[in-house]
Structures are given as structure tokens and as C-alpha cells.
Scaffold this motif. Structure first.
Motif, PDB file in Angstrom:
ATOM      1  N   UNK A   1       0.668  -1.001  -0.062  1.00 27.88           N
ATOM      2  CA  UNK A   1       0.065  -0.405  -0.123  1.00 27.88           C
ATOM      3  C   UNK A   1       1.081   1.151   0.185  1.00 27.88           C
ATOM      4  N   UNK A   2       0.317   2.241   0.348  1.00 25.22           N
ATOM      5  CA  UNK A   2       0.924   3.263   0.323  1.00 25.22           C
ATOM      6  C   UNK A   2       1.436   4.096   1.938  1.00 25.22           C
ATOM      7  N   UNK A   3       2.023   4.837   1.834  1.00 24.55           N
ATOM      8  CA  UNK A   3       2.170   4.833   3.425  1.00 24.55           C
ATOM      9  C   UNK A   3       3.012   6.224   3.699  1.00 24.55           C
ATOM     10  N   UNK A   4       3.116   7.067   4.680  1.00 23.94           N
ATOM     11  CA  UNK A   4       4.100   7.822   5.098  1.00 23.94           C
ATOM     12  C   UNK A   4       6.133   7.816   5.558  1.00 23.94           C
ATOM     13  N   UNK A   5       6.998   8.417   5.188  1.00 22.26           N
ATOM     14  CA  UNK A   5       7.719   8.346   5.839  1.00 22.26           C
ATOM     15  C   UNK A   5       7.819   8.073   7.324  1.00 22.26           C
ATOM     16  N   UNK A   6       8.263   6.543   7.811  1.00 22.98           N
ATOM     17  CA  UNK A   6       8.247   6.498   9.035  1.00 22.98           C
ATOM     18  C   UNK A   6       6.936   5.743   9.588  1.00 22.98           C
TER      19      UNK A   6
ATOM     20  N   UNK B   1      12.748   5.366  -0.037  1.00 23.23           N
ATOM     21  CA  UNK B   1      13.666   4.677  -0.855  1.00 23.23           C
ATOM     22  C   UNK B   1      13.339   3.109  -0.553  1.00 23.23           C
ATOM     23  N   UNK B   2      12.354   2.770   0.025  1.00 22.38           N
ATOM     24  CA  UNK B   2      11.906   1.827   0.245  1.00 22.38           C
ATOM     25  C   UNK B   2      10.428   1.067  -0.487  1.00 22.38           C
ATOM     26  N   UNK B   3      10.566   2.021  -1.504  1.00 25.31           N
ATOM     27  CA  UNK B   3       8.922   1.561  -1.978  1.00 25.31           C
ATOM     28  C   UNK B   3      10.372   1.186  -3.875  1.00 25.31           C
ATOM     29  N   UNK B   4       9.139   0.428  -4.061  1.00 26.56           N
ATOM     30  CA  UNK B   4       9.331  -1.072  -4.564  1.00 26.56           C
ATOM     31  C   UNK B   4       8.026  -2.481  -4.777  1.00 26.56           C
ATOM     32  N   UNK B   5       7.403  -2.637  -5.551  1.00 29.40           N
ATOM     33  CA  UNK B   5       7.070  -4.008  -5.600  1.00 29.40           C
ATOM     34  C   UNK B   5       8.327  -5.046  -5.124  1.00 29.40           C
ATOM     35  N   UNK B   6       7.374  -5.997  -4.086  1.00 32.15           N
ATOM     36  CA  UNK B   6       8.096  -7.154  -3.105  1.00 32.15           C
ATOM     37  C   UNK B   6       7.285  -7.863  -3.717  1.00 32.15           C
ATOM     38  N   UNK B   7       8.317  -9.129  -3.224  1.00 35.90           N
ATOM     39  CA  UNK B   7       8.038 -10.443  -3.770  1.00 35.90           C
ATOM     40  C   UNK B   7       8.271 -11.294  -2.891  1.00 35.90           C
ATOM     41  N   UNK B   8       7.521 -12.496  -2.478  1.00 36.75           N
ATOM     42  CA  UNK B   8       7.099 -13.772  -2.257  1.00 36.75           C
ATOM     43  C   UNK B   8       8.242 -14.255  -3.043  1.00 36.75           C
ATOM     44  N   UNK B   9       8.854 -15.135  -1.874  1.00 33.70           N
ATOM     45  CA  UNK B   9       9.552 -16.245  -2.562  1.00 33.70           C
ATOM     46  C   UNK B   9       9.744 -17.769  -0.887  1.00 33.70           C
ATOM     47  N   UNK B  10      10.013 -18.924  -2.052  1.00 37.01           N
ATOM     48  CA  UNK B  10       9.737 -20.171  -1.710  1.00 37.01           C
ATOM     49  C   UNK B  10      10.661 -21.202  -2.406  1.00 37.01           C
ATOM     50  N   UNK B  11      12.347 -21.813  -1.587  1.00 38.58           N
ATOM     51  CA  UNK B  11      12.951 -21.992  -2.065  1.00 38.58           C
ATOM     52  C   UNK B  11      12.418 -24.075  -1.261  1.00 38.58           C
ATOM     53  N   UNK B  12      12.326 -25.072  -2.621  1.00 37.17           N
ATOM     54  CA  UNK B  12      12.190 -25.974  -2.080  1.00 37.17           C
ATOM     55  C   UNK B  12      12.745 -26.857  -2.941  1.00 37.17           C
ATOM     56  N   UNK B  13      13.588 -28.212  -1.821  1.00 36.52           N
ATOM     57  CA  UNK B  13      14.090 -28.804  -2.816  1.00 36.52           C
ATOM     58  C   UNK B  13      14.827 -28.504  -4.320  1.00 36.52           C
ATOM     59  N   UNK B  14      15.508 -27.066  -4.068  1.00 37.45           N
ATOM     60  CA  UNK B  14      16.673 -26.707  -4.908  1.00 37.45           C
ATOM     61  C   UNK B  14      15.747 -25.955  -5.716  1.00 37.45           C
ATOM     62  N   UNK B  15      14.272 -26.261  -6.247  1.00 36.64           N
ATOM     63  CA  UNK B  15      13.708 -25.201  -7.044  1.00 36.64           C
ATOM     64  C   UNK B  15      12.750 -23.530  -5.907  1.00 36.64           C
ATOM     65  N   UNK B  16      13.706 -23.225  -6.809  1.00 33.80           N
ATOM     66  CA  UNK B  16      12.661 -21.412  -6.067  1.00 33.80           C
ATOM     67  C   UNK B  16      11.283 -20.799  -6.995  1.00 33.80           C
TER      68      UNK B  16
ATOM     69  N   UNK C   1       8.492 -18.316  -7.181  1.00 31.67           N
ATOM     70  CA  UNK C   1       8.002 -17.313  -6.747  1.00 31.67           C
ATOM     71  C   UNK C   1       6.510 -16.696  -7.448  1.00 31.67           C
ATOM     72  N   UNK C   2       5.633 -15.506  -5.654  1.00 30.28           N
ATOM     73  CA  UNK C   2       4.436 -15.044  -6.734  1.00 30.28           C
ATOM     74  C   UNK C   2       4.613 -13.963  -6.727  1.00 30.28           C
ATOM     75  N   UNK C   3       3.154 -13.280  -6.969  1.00 32.24           N
ATOM     76  CA  UNK C   3       3.119 -11.910  -7.800  1.00 32.24           C
ATOM     77  C   UNK C   3       3.517 -10.867  -6.679  1.00 32.24           C
ATOM     78  N   UNK C   4       4.180  -9.738  -7.375  1.00 30.40           N
ATOM     79  CA  UNK C   4       4.577  -8.708  -6.478  1.00 30.40           C
ATOM     80  C   UNK C   4       2.769  -8.298  -5.842  1.00 30.40           C
ATOM     81  N   UNK C   5       3.652  -7.630  -4.228  1.00 32.10           N
ATOM     82  CA  UNK C   5       3.001  -5.847  -3.845  1.00 32.10           C
ATOM     83  C   UNK C   5       3.196  -5.176  -3.873  1.00 32.10           C
ATOM     84  N   UNK C   6       2.955  -3.740  -3.931  1.00 28.55           N
ATOM     85  CA  UNK C   6       3.937  -3.084  -4.750  1.00 28.55           C
ATOM     86  C   UNK C   6       3.197  -2.037  -3.113  1.00 28.55           C
ATOM     87  N   UNK C   7       4.866  -1.817  -2.539  1.00 27.18           N
ATOM     88  CA  UNK C   7       4.371  -0.520  -1.675  1.00 27.18           C
ATOM     89  C   UNK C   7       5.489   0.141  -1.984  1.00 27.18           C
ATOM     90  N   UNK C   8       4.111   1.622  -1.510  1.00 25.03           N
ATOM     91  CA  UNK C   8       5.163   3.430  -2.033  1.00 25.03           C
ATOM     92  C   UNK C   8       5.729   3.672  -0.645  1.00 25.03           C
TER      93      UNK C   8
END
Length: 113
Positions: free
Chosen positions: A9-14, A86-101, A103-110
Motif C-alpha cells: 500500500x501507500x504509507x508516509x515515511x516513518x 527508498x523502500x518503495x518497490x514491488x515486493x515479491x515472496x519466494x519459496x525454496x523447495x528441493x532446490x527449486x525457487x 515466486x509469487x506475484x508482487x505487492x506494491x509498497x509506496x
């Protein structure tokens, strides 16, 4: 393994946000769950990891401000405090299972200044 991220979501600095990521499907033996982020025009960068057994690790840029936690082996949270523009970005979740990574879809942080 399917990963569903939410909480951006959108949040103010701090300010603070908490991201969530739920894993579904064949979720046994997930060795680690992580968060990455990608800002416009930049490469995707690692943010934090939670390893089975409880160990966690963080990028220097977020250490002391972000906390990763894992519940029931299939849900991972990223508590983000003292957010900076500077933390503004799309954030992506990832899981590592048996050597395979996976990815989920991103969620936007502004973060506004």
C-alpha cells in the motif's frame, strides 16, 4: 507451490506495513521463504529470508527495521517499520523447495516523503 502475497500500500515515511505471503499446493519440504523487492529501473534485490528451524537473515539496508517471520511453515510475514522512500518497490515472496525457487506475484509498497 503457489504463493499469494498481500499487504502492500501507500504509507508516509516513518510508517509501517506488514506484508503476508501464503503458500499452497505441494508445500512439504519448503526449506526457506524469502522476500525480494524490485524498484522501477532496478534489479530485483534480496530483502530477508526465514529458514526452516527459525534462522533469519536480512539485507543491510533493512536490518533493524524489517522483521521476517514464518508461521506453520507455509505463511511468511514481513513487518516493515520506519519505512523510507527508498523502500518503495514491488515486493515479491519466494519459496525454496528441493532446490527449486518459486515466486509469487508482487505487492506494491509506496513510501511518500
Amino acid at each position: 507451490v503457489q504463493l499469494q502475497a498481500s499487504g502492500g500500500g501507500l504509507v508516509q515515511a516513518g510508517g509501517s506495513l506488514r506484508l503476508s505471503c501464503a503458500a499452497s499446493g505441494f508445500i512439504s519440504n519448503i526449506n526457506a521463504m524469502s522476500w525480494y523487492r524490485q524498484a522501477p529501473g532496478k534489479e530485483r534485490e534480496w530483502v530477508a529470508t526465514s529458514i526452516s528451524g527459525g534462522d533469519t537473515s536480512y539485507a543491510d539496508s533493512v536490518k533493524g527495521r524489517f522483521t521476517i517471520s514464518r508461521v506453520n511453515g507455509k505463511t511468511v510475514y514481513l513487518q516493515m517499520n520506519s519505512l523510507k522512500p527508498e523502500d518503495t518497490a514491488g515486493y515479491y515472496c519466494s519459496a525454496l523447495q528441493s532446490g527449486i525457487r518459486y515466486w509469487g506475484q508482487g505487492t506494491q509498497v509506496t513510501v511518500s516523503s
